[in-house]
Design a protein around this motif. Structure first.
Motif, short mmCIF file in Angstrom:
data_model
loop_
_atom_site.label_atom_id
_atom_site.label_comp_id
_atom_site.label_asym_id
_atom_site.label_seq_id
_atom_site.Cartn_x
_atom_site.Cartn_y
_atom_site.Cartn_z
N GLY A 199 0.80 -1.22 0.00
CA GLY A 199 0.00 0.00 0.00
C GLY A 199 0.82 1.26 0.00
O GLY A 199 0.27 2.37 -0.08
N ARG A 200 2.16 1.15 0.09
CA ARG A 200 3.00 2.34 0.06
C ARG A 200 2.93 2.97 -1.32
O ARG A 200 3.08 2.29 -2.34
N THR A 201 2.71 4.27 -1.37
CA THR A 201 2.54 4.98 -2.63
C THR A 201 3.61 6.05 -2.78
O THR A 201 3.95 6.75 -1.83
N ARG A 202 4.14 6.17 -4.00
CA ARG A 202 5.10 7.22 -4.32
C ARG A 202 4.61 7.96 -5.56
O ARG A 202 4.04 7.36 -6.47
N THR A 203 4.81 9.26 -5.58
CA THR A 203 4.46 10.07 -6.74
C THR A 203 5.73 10.60 -7.38
O THR A 203 6.75 10.81 -6.71
N TYR A 204 5.66 10.83 -8.67
CA TYR A 204 6.82 11.26 -9.46
C TYR A 204 6.39 12.33 -10.45
O TYR A 204 5.26 12.32 -10.94
N THR A 205 7.28 13.23 -10.79
CA THR A 205 7.04 14.20 -11.85
C THR A 205 8.32 14.41 -12.64
O THR A 205 9.44 14.20 -12.14
N ALA A 206 8.17 14.84 -13.88
CA ALA A 206 9.29 15.23 -14.74
C ALA A 206 8.79 16.33 -15.68
O ALA A 206 7.60 16.40 -16.00
N GLY A 207 9.71 17.18 -16.13
CA GLY A 207 9.33 18.26 -17.02
C GLY A 207 8.73 19.44 -16.29
O GLY A 207 8.97 19.64 -15.10
N VAL A 208 7.94 20.24 -17.00
CA VAL A 208 7.28 21.41 -16.40
C VAL A 208 5.79 21.37 -16.70
O VAL A 208 5.35 20.81 -17.71
N GLY A 209 5.01 21.96 -15.82
CA GLY A 209 3.56 21.94 -15.96
C GLY A 209 3.01 23.00 -16.87
O GLY A 209 1.87 22.90 -17.31
#
Length: 381
Positions: free
Chosen positions: A70-80
Motif C-alpha cells: 500500500g506504500r505509494t510514491r508520486t513522481y514528476t518530470a518536465g514542467v507543468g
C-alpha cells in the motif's frame, strides 16, 4: 494497438491544424527533465519519466505507484506550463480519456448484477430504433458486444475537427449521427475493433434504465463509495480542469510546435472518454475493482473475459484491458488519450498499481511504447 486502446482524434485535416494555430499563439518547446521525483530518491520509475521528457520531447510526465503493502510514491518530470516554467503539480489532475470507459462499464455491469440489464439482450431492447444505418441494426447487436468492441459499429472520432473539440458542445445523439453516416465495419460478433461509438450507446442504456444522467450514476455508484475526491465527470459547458493540473498540449505532427489545448469541450467523448482524474485516484479505482469492491464476482468474471487485441498479447474484456508483464502475469487497466493528455497504467491481482500521464498525445507510436515500458518497469521493479 495504439488506435485500439485510446481516445484520440485521428486524421485531422490541414485546415484543422490551421485552426489550432489561429487559436493559440507562440511556439512552445519542451523543457529539460526534472532532476528528482516528487517523493523519494530517483529510481527506475523516475528515470523512465525523465527519459520521456528528455528523449521523447514530452512537456511533462507524472506518475503514482503503489506497491503490495500500500506504500505509494508520486513522481514528476518536465514542467507543468511551458509558457511560465511552472512546476508539475504532484499527482495533478489530467483528462483521462478512455479510462472513462471502465467507469461506464462498471456501472453497466452493476445494473447487470441487479437484473436491470442483460448482457446478451439486443440494443433495441433498451434503445428501440436508435441504432440504424448501412449494415447497422440494433436488433442484431448485444450489450456485451458494445462493451467488448465486437459490435462492428463505425468509429466517429476521426470526423470531428480540432476547432470543434475546442468550442462545440455535443449531445450523445449528435455523436451517433456522425457515426451512423458511415457503414458498419463488420457483422456483429465477427471480430474485435475498438470504437468509442459503442460506449456512447452504453452510456445511453445506463441512462434509459436508471432514469438518471451517466455522470450521476458514476458518481453515486463508483466515485463516492471509493472516496475518489479528485475524479469527476465534467458538467455541460465545463471546459476547464478544476484542480491543480499540468497544462495539456497538442500538435498533429512532430514537425509542429506544441500548443496549449488544456481548455476544451470534452462532451465529444462523453461516456467513452470525458472524465478527469489523478494517477492516485486511478490506482485506487483499478485496485478496488480487481479486489471485488465494485462488482459481484459473476460480473467481475465477465468483465475479465477477454478477446485478443490483434497479436499484441493484450486482451479486451468488458471495458477492461489485460496486458502481459515482463516479469510474468498480467495487469489490468485501460488507458486513454484525449487531446492534451495520454494516460497508461493499471493494477495487478496482488495489489500493485501504477498510472502514468503525459501532457500531449505522442505523434510517434514508439513514444507510447516507451510510456508502456515505464508502466511495466514500475509494476515489475
Amino acid at each position: 494497438m495504439r488506435e485500439q486502446s485510446r481516445l484520440r482524434l485521428r486524421s485531422l485535416s490541414a485546415a484543422a491544424a490551421v485552426a489550432v494555430a489561429a487559436l493559440t499563439a507562440g511556439v512552445l518547446a519542451p523543457p529539460a527533465a526534472s532532476a528528482a521525483p516528487a517523493v523519494g530518491r530517483p529510481d527506475t520509475v523516475q528515470r523512465g519519466l525523465d527519459a520521456l521528457v528528455r528523449d521523447d520531447g514530452l512537456p511533462a510526465a507524472l506518475a503514482s505507484a503503489k506497491d503490495r503493502t500500500g506504500r505509494t510514491r508520486t513522481y514528476t518530470a518536465g514542467v507543468g506550463d511551458l509558457a511560465t516554467g511552472a512546476k508539475v503539480p504532484g499527482d495533478g489532475q489530467v483528462r483521462i480519456g478512455s479510462n472513462t470507459k471502465t467507469f461506464t462499464a462498471v456501472v453497466a455491469l452493476q445494473l447487470v448484477g441487479e437484473g436491470k440489464v442483460d448482457l446478451d439482450a439486443d440494443v433495441d431492447s433498451y434503445l428501440p430504433g436508435l441504432v440504424r444505418g448501412d449494415g447497422i441494426d440494433g436488433r442484431h447487436i448485444t450489450v456485451r458486444q458494445l462493451l467488448q468492441h465486437t459490435s462492428g459499429l463505425p468509429e466517429y472520432e476521426g470526423y470531428i475537427s480540432e476547432s470543434e473539440i475546442r468550442s462545440r458542445y455535443y449531445e450523445p445523439r449528435d455523436i451517433l449521427d456522425i457515426a451512423f453516416q458511415h457503414k458498419a465495419d463488420f457483422a456483429p460478433g465477427a471480430r474485435f475493433a475498438y470504437s468509442s461509438t459503442n460506449y456512447v450507446l452504453v452510456g445511453l442504456i445506463v441512462q434509459k434504465v436508471t432514469g438518471r444522467p451517466i455522470a450521476e450514476e458514476i458518481g453515486r455508484r463508483v466515485l463516492q463509495p471509493l472516496g475518489l475526491r479528485h475524479t469527476y465527470f465534467p458538467t455541460a459547458g465545463d471546459r476547464t480542469v478544476r484542480e491543480a493540473h499540468p497544462k495539456g498540449y497538442y500538435r498533429e505532427s512532430a514537425a509542429e510546435p506544441l500548443r496549449d489545448i488544456t481548455e476544451l469541450d470534452p462532451s465529444v467523448a462523453w461516456a467513452a472518454g470525458q472524465m478527469v482524474s489523478t494517477n492516485a485516484d486511478l490506482n485506487q479505482f483499478f485496485a478496488a475493482l480487481l479486489a471485488g469492491r465494485l462488482l459481484p464476482a459473476a460480473q467481475l468474471a465477465q468483465m475479465r473475459t477477454t478477446v485478443p487485441i490483434g497479436n499484441s498479447g493484450a486482451g479486451y474484456g468488458l471495458g477492461l484491458i489485460s496486458r502481459p508483464l515482463s516479469c510474468g502475469g498480467v495487469y489490468w487497466g485501460h488507458g486513454g488519450d484525449i487531446p492534451g493528455y495520454e494516460t497508461r497504467g493499471g493494477a495487478t491481482d496482488d495489489g500493485r498499481a501504477v498510472n502514468i500521464a503525459v501532457t500531449t498525445v505522442p505523434t510517434d507510436e514508439a513514444v507510447t511504447a516507451h510510456l508502456e515500458d515505464v508502466v511495466d518497469t514500475a509494476l515489475c521493479r
